[in-house]
Design an enzyme around this catalytic site. Sequence first.
Site, PDB file in Angstrom:
ATOM      1  N   HIS A   1       0.857  -1.183   0.000  1.00 36.57           N
ATOM      2  CA  HIS A   1       0.000   0.000   0.000  1.00 36.57           C
ATOM      3  C   HIS A   1       0.895   1.236   0.000  1.00 36.57           C
ATOM      4  O   HIS A   1       2.131   1.147   0.063  1.00 36.57           O
ATOM      5  CB  HIS A   1      -0.930   0.004   1.205  1.00 36.57           C
ATOM      6  CG  HIS A   1      -2.158  -0.835   1.017  1.00 36.57           C
ATOM      7  ND1 HIS A   1      -3.046  -0.641  -0.031  1.00 36.57           N
ATOM      8  CD2 HIS A   1      -2.658  -1.883   1.738  1.00 36.57           C
ATOM      9  CE1 HIS A   1      -4.020  -1.511   0.049  1.00 36.57           C
ATOM     10  NE2 HIS A   1      -3.813  -2.278   1.102  1.00 36.57           N
TER      11      HIS A   1
ATOM     12  N   ASP B   1      -0.103   6.580  -4.112  1.00 35.71           N
ATOM     13  CA  ASP B   1      -1.357   6.223  -4.771  1.00 35.71           C
ATOM     14  C   ASP B   1      -1.761   7.277  -5.799  1.00 35.71           C
ATOM     15  O   ASP B   1      -2.068   6.969  -6.959  1.00 35.71           O
ATOM     16  CB  ASP B   1      -2.479   6.097  -3.736  1.00 35.71           C
ATOM     17  CG  ASP B   1      -2.411   4.814  -2.938  1.00 35.71           C
ATOM     18  OD1 ASP B   1      -1.520   3.981  -3.211  1.00 35.71           O
ATOM     19  OD2 ASP B   1      -3.244   4.642  -2.031  1.00 35.71           O
TER      20      ASP B   1
END
Length: 379
Positions: free
Chosen positions: A136, A166
């Site tokens: 992540h 991200d």
Amino acid sequence: MLLSGIRVLDLTRLLPGPFATQWLVAMGAEVIRVEPPAGGDWLREMPPVVEGFGAWFAAVNRGKKSVALQLKHPKGREIFLRLVESADVVVEGFRPGVMARLGLASETLLERQPRLIYAALTGYGAGSRWRERAGHDLNYLALAGFLGLNGPREGPLIPPPAPVADLGGAMALVIAVLAGLLHRERTGQGLILDASMLEVVVSWMQPFWRAHQAGVRATREGMPLNGAFPCYRVYPTADGGAMALAALEPTFWRAFCEAVGRPEWIPRAFDPALIPEVAALFRSRTRAEWEALRAGIEACLEPVLEPDEAIEGLSTIAPAFATGLPTLPFAVNGERLFAAGPPPRQGEHTREILQRLGYEAAELEELARQGIVGIPGMD
């Protein structure tokens, strides 16, 4: 609109991929989310809830359509391949190898639609030895060296408030897709694209690593733009607020020094030994007093706003974003682009889009009964 007539099949979930495809929506593309009939994107329900959706989901899925389709079933795969025949772009965010295991490898899709732009958003990159490793945002920042430089010299490391890898990966994916569409217009041929969230952050860190290898060590509060110099730092104020001073250029630094009555500081813009003196000066006044000073000079000096203050100030600072709609940070002939319309309910457009492919009502009812497609009211 810039991308009118472009159809995108969006297989992504969570934040990065949907953020990217919402930019395509804002530019005029038709984006069709393809989700399983059961489960799907858990961001839909993640609190807080806004307009019946999780706030994060609502923020990155406006103006899209949704088809609920079970890709693990042969009939579901065939329906998807029929959708690909009329698509311009497929965007997916699975780990490398997942699409192949579903029987939907990039090569398979391009055989069905040679003009297709196949774009994958991956964590570590399809060519990485870590390509199948889970990750992540915080993991990518940690491995790229970004996180290790984020925080005060003597304090703990601090995760950034926004998922930097991200969102950076999402924007890289958009750039790649747009370049791919241009390439296709010139050659008539589709492309396979891979954007890595880790590699995006690594690319940002290259100037620091080159300097580091040349002997200028990358350290917390030890580089020109993270607090090494008195002219470019965040300084606490007397009332618990803070001011961001970014007077790198001699003109701005001189203006600041003269405004605070410290002309002797002018030659010391890049002298770390001056930092305690500048910090003491900032702590002697409230943020409001510094804002009053700032109003009369041009020295790249601004208050550090809290989130509620920043939101309230949008109408003045960034009026295009004051409406709350997902707006793109650029204008086209003076007009701003944004993703209009609500986010889609799961499977909301299954009937509409599959009827476009020629499926009859009875067929759709049977497919829904078998769990191959999801149609609200027919499940």
